[in-house]
Design a protein around this motif. Structure first.
Motif, PDB file in Angstrom:
ATOM      1  N   ILE A 229      -6.362 -40.742   4.666  1.00  0.00           N
ATOM      2  CA  ILE A 229      -5.552 -39.602   4.243  1.00  0.00           C
ATOM      3  C   ILE A 229      -5.011 -39.831   2.838  1.00  0.00           C
ATOM      4  O   ILE A 229      -5.003 -38.924   1.994  1.00  0.00           O
ATOM      5  CB  ILE A 229      -4.413 -39.354   5.248  1.00  0.00           C
ATOM      6  CG1 ILE A 229      -4.990 -38.869   6.583  1.00  0.00           C
ATOM      7  CG2 ILE A 229      -3.393 -38.358   4.709  1.00  0.00           C
ATOM      8  CD1 ILE A 229      -3.997 -38.877   7.729  1.00  0.00           C
ATOM      9  N   LEU A 230      -4.598 -41.060   2.557  1.00  0.00           N
ATOM     10  CA  LEU A 230      -4.089 -41.400   1.230  1.00  0.00           C
ATOM     11  C   LEU A 230      -5.155 -41.191   0.158  1.00  0.00           C
ATOM     12  O   LEU A 230      -4.887 -40.624  -0.910  1.00  0.00           O
ATOM     13  CB  LEU A 230      -3.586 -42.843   1.236  1.00  0.00           C
ATOM     14  CG  LEU A 230      -2.838 -43.358   0.025  1.00  0.00           C
ATOM     15  CD1 LEU A 230      -1.843 -44.447   0.438  1.00  0.00           C
ATOM     16  CD2 LEU A 230      -3.771 -43.912  -1.041  1.00  0.00           C
ATOM     17  N   VAL A 231      -6.378 -41.630   0.429  1.00  0.00           N
ATOM     18  CA  VAL A 231      -7.470 -41.446  -0.538  1.00  0.00           C
ATOM     19  C   VAL A 231      -7.729 -39.960  -0.769  1.00  0.00           C
ATOM     20  O   VAL A 231      -7.910 -39.512  -1.911  1.00  0.00           O
ATOM     21  CB  VAL A 231      -8.747 -42.163  -0.058  1.00  0.00           C
ATOM     22  CG1 VAL A 231      -9.953 -41.760  -0.919  1.00  0.00           C
ATOM     23  CG2 VAL A 231      -8.561 -43.674  -0.096  1.00  0.00           C
ATOM     24  N   THR A 232      -7.726 -39.187   0.301  1.00  0.00           N
ATOM     25  CA  THR A 232      -7.946 -37.742   0.174  1.00  0.00           C
ATOM     26  C   THR A 232      -6.836 -37.085  -0.635  1.00  0.00           C
ATOM     27  O   THR A 232      -7.089 -36.241  -1.503  1.00  0.00           O
ATOM     28  CB  THR A 232      -8.058 -37.107   1.569  1.00  0.00           C
ATOM     29  OG1 THR A 232      -9.239 -37.606   2.210  1.00  0.00           O
ATOM     30  CG2 THR A 232      -8.146 -35.598   1.490  1.00  0.00           C
ATOM     31  N   GLN A 233      -5.600 -37.470  -0.357  1.00  0.00           N
ATOM     32  CA  GLN A 233      -4.468 -36.912  -1.095  1.00  0.00           C
ATOM     33  C   GLN A 233      -4.540 -37.290  -2.572  1.00  0.00           C
ATOM     34  O   GLN A 233      -4.255 -36.480  -3.452  1.00  0.00           O
ATOM     35  CB  GLN A 233      -3.155 -37.414  -0.495  1.00  0.00           C
ATOM     36  CG  GLN A 233      -2.890 -36.964   0.922  1.00  0.00           C
ATOM     37  CD  GLN A 233      -2.316 -35.561   1.000  1.00  0.00           C
ATOM     38  OE1 GLN A 233      -2.992 -34.590   0.669  1.00  0.00           O
ATOM     39  NE2 GLN A 233      -1.068 -35.462   1.425  1.00  0.00           N
ATOM     40  N   ALA A 234      -4.926 -38.534  -2.846  1.00  0.00           N
ATOM     41  CA  ALA A 234      -4.955 -39.021  -4.227  1.00  0.00           C
ATOM     42  C   ALA A 234      -6.069 -38.379  -5.035  1.00  0.00           C
ATOM     43  O   ALA A 234      -5.894 -38.062  -6.220  1.00  0.00           O
ATOM     44  CB  ALA A 234      -5.094 -40.544  -4.242  1.00  0.00           C
ATOM     45  N   THR A 235      -7.228 -38.196  -4.427  1.00  0.00           N
ATOM     46  CA  THR A 235      -8.398 -37.714  -5.155  1.00  0.00           C
ATOM     47  C   THR A 235      -8.574 -36.201  -5.085  1.00  0.00           C
ATOM     48  O   THR A 235      -9.285 -35.622  -5.910  1.00  0.00           O
ATOM     49  CB  THR A 235      -9.683 -38.363  -4.613  1.00  0.00           C
ATOM     50  OG1 THR A 235      -9.874 -37.980  -3.244  1.00  0.00           O
ATOM     51  CG2 THR A 235      -9.601 -39.886  -4.722  1.00  0.00           C
ATOM     52  N   GLY A 236      -7.957 -35.576  -4.081  1.00  0.00           N
ATOM     53  CA  GLY A 236      -8.162 -34.155  -3.870  1.00  0.00           C
ATOM     54  C   GLY A 236      -9.520 -33.838  -3.285  1.00  0.00           C
ATOM     55  O   GLY A 236      -9.971 -32.680  -3.329  1.00  0.00           O
ATOM     56  N   LYS A 237     -10.177 -34.846  -2.711  1.00  0.00           N
ATOM     57  CA  LYS A 237     -11.514 -34.668  -2.148  1.00  0.00           C
ATOM     58  C   LYS A 237     -11.564 -35.246  -0.744  1.00  0.00           C
ATOM     59  O   LYS A 237     -10.842 -36.196  -0.433  1.00  0.00           O
ATOM     60  CB  LYS A 237     -12.552 -35.359  -3.031  1.00  0.00           C
ATOM     61  CG  LYS A 237     -12.596 -34.793  -4.440  1.00  0.00           C
ATOM     62  CD  LYS A 237     -13.524 -35.581  -5.344  1.00  0.00           C
ATOM     63  CE  LYS A 237     -13.490 -34.999  -6.759  1.00  0.00           C
ATOM     64  NZ  LYS A 237     -14.345 -35.749  -7.701  1.00  0.00           N
ATOM     65  N   THR A 238     -12.424 -34.686   0.089  1.00  0.00           N
ATOM     66  CA  THR A 238     -12.616 -35.278   1.404  1.00  0.00           C
ATOM     67  C   THR A 238     -13.270 -36.647   1.246  1.00  0.00           C
ATOM     68  O   THR A 238     -13.884 -36.946   0.209  1.00  0.00           O
ATOM     69  CB  THR A 238     -13.510 -34.395   2.298  1.00  0.00           C
ATOM     70  OG1 THR A 238     -14.846 -34.406   1.774  1.00  0.00           O
ATOM     71  CG2 THR A 238     -12.981 -32.974   2.384  1.00  0.00           C
ATOM     72  N   LEU A 239     -13.164 -37.469   2.268  1.00  0.00           N
ATOM     73  CA  LEU A 239     -13.801 -38.785   2.210  1.00  0.00           C
ATOM     74  C   LEU A 239     -15.311 -38.649   2.049  1.00  0.00           C
ATOM     75  O   LEU A 239     -15.936 -39.411   1.306  1.00  0.00           O
ATOM     76  CB  LEU A 239     -13.469 -39.580   3.473  1.00  0.00           C
ATOM     77  CG  LEU A 239     -11.993 -39.931   3.687  1.00  0.00           C
ATOM     78  CD1 LEU A 239     -11.825 -40.714   4.980  1.00  0.00           C
ATOM     79  CD2 LEU A 239     -11.421 -40.712   2.510  1.00  0.00           C
TER      80      LEU A 239
END
Length: 391
Positions: A229-239
């Motif tokens: 979830i953190l990666v998605t929030q940071a990048t604005g992209k789905t995993l």
């Protein structure tokens, strides 16, 4: 040893993956109770049963040239075919220095089929953290988690940084007893739905603290999903989008993959359930073995991969530690592991990538775990017995 197996069982089984869907849909918890025939049939087809996002491959394919055939050397003279048959193994692929030395299939599986990784996906998610650091989407591993997941403000995760989340040393109280229906792993998707908020976050922010951040390692399956979830929030992209953009297409994976998600809120399960071919798992392992580089350019932040694959926390098993979503060994090897026999094992000293896909009769039975370790040792022994280097 028993404690480590229990941690691995609970973590790998419920690595954020087995949320409960609407009553008219299949529940991902059902996988634990499938018959052997159902496991063998459905592990190759889980994206057809559960919701997921596609990891799109490109036109360029990273070649895996044939190398000299390798014979694993078991002390008792066991054959690879006998090992695979006895332990319900669907695929084994071994690369050395980027060349295929073993490729063998069972359970009526083949080179074009996709198999579900279960918690091998954790190591993929960790790798995406390294990519987000390189991009600048994540500023630092010392950043507080709440910077990227503001909904956790005021919870026990306030004061926890990304590094501690990656190494599962947050100090947040967690019950990993999978046999207890009131444990956190059994209830982590049970919180009432809050509009605009992943169900996992809603549950995780109710947890209390048991130790200062960074002081205690406890395998918390919910935290792996928080990383996703953190990666998605940071990048604005789905995993799935981010994996495709940063690694899957530019490195040259040969086929699309799928990443399962919660069909209600759309959150991908960072700790579980990528479905891919055996050769693309091997390519991912080779990407890691090559230092996370594509065409000589690093995809990951400087030093991240070396940091992620070293021991940051001790387990109760001598010689085995935990890094950033990788199991680590004191001799420099490291492994991504999933329930029912999945494995992506990296041996930098020997230039080896060992992939196994399976449908074990039990999620993490001690006998099966011992057999898998013996298989890795047999491959290693086969390499070490050779008198000339692989060309």
């Amino acid at each position: 040893m028993k404690k480590t197996i229990r941690y691995m069982f609970a973590a790998l089984v419920l690595a954020g993956a087995f949320g409960v869907y609407a009553q008219d849909k299949a529940r991902r918890t059902d996988v634990l109770f499938w018959s052997q025939a159902e496991r063998e049939a459905h592990f190759r087809d889980m994206p057809a049963i559960f919701a997921g996002n596609t990891v799109v491959h490109g036109t360029h394919v990273h070649a895996l040239p044939q190398g000299r055939p390798l014979q694993p050397r078991w002390p008792d003279g066991q054959s690879l075919e006998a090992y695979m048959s006895a332990h319900k193994v669907a695929a084994v692929m071994v690369l050395q220095h980027g060349r295929v030395r073993i490729e063998h299939y069972g359970l009526r599986f083949n080179a074009t089929g996709r198999w579900t990784s279960f918690s091998v996906a954790k190591s993929f998610t960790s790798t995406l953290v390294g990519a987000a650091l390189a991009d600048g989407s994540i500023h630092s591993l010392d950043d507080p988690v709440v910077r990227y997941i503001p909904a956790l403000k005021g919870s026990a995760y306030e004061g926890v940084n990304i590094r501690q989340l990656l190494s599962m040393t947050s100090g947040v109280r967690w019950n990993e007893d999978y046999s207890d229906p009131k444990s956190d792993v059994a209830r982590m998707y049970s919180a009432p739905r809050v509009p605009g908020e992943p169900a996992l976050v809603t549950y995780m922010k109710t947890l209390g603290r048991e130790a200062p951040p960074g002081s205690k390692w406890v395998y918390k399956t919910g935290e792996t999903d928080l990383i996703g979830i953190l990666v998605t929030q940071a990048t604005g992209k789905t995993l799935a989008q981010y994996l495709g953009e940063k690694i899957w297409r530019p490195y040259g994976m040969a086929s699309d993959a799928a990443w399962l998600k919660d069909e209600t809120d759309g959150t991908e399960t960072g700790g579980c359930c990528i479905s891919a071919t055996a050769s693309d798992y091997a390519r991912m392992g080779q990407f890691i073995l090559d230092g996370g580089k594509i065409d000589g350019k690093s995809v990951l932040a400087p030093g991240y991969l070396a940091d992620a694959t070293r021991k940051h926390a001790s387990t109760d098993t001598p010689g085995i530690g935990y890094g950033y979503q990788w199991w680590t060994y004191d001799d420099g090897r490291f492994t991504g592991i999933g329930i029912f026999g999945q494995m992506m094992h990296i041996d930098p000293k020997r230039g080896l990538v060992i992939v196994q896909l399976a449908a074990w009769p039990s999620a993490v039975g001690p006998d099966e775990i011992a057999a898998r370790r013996a298989f890795v040792a047999a491959v290693t022994a086969g390499v070490d017995a050779e008198t000339t280097p692989t060309k």
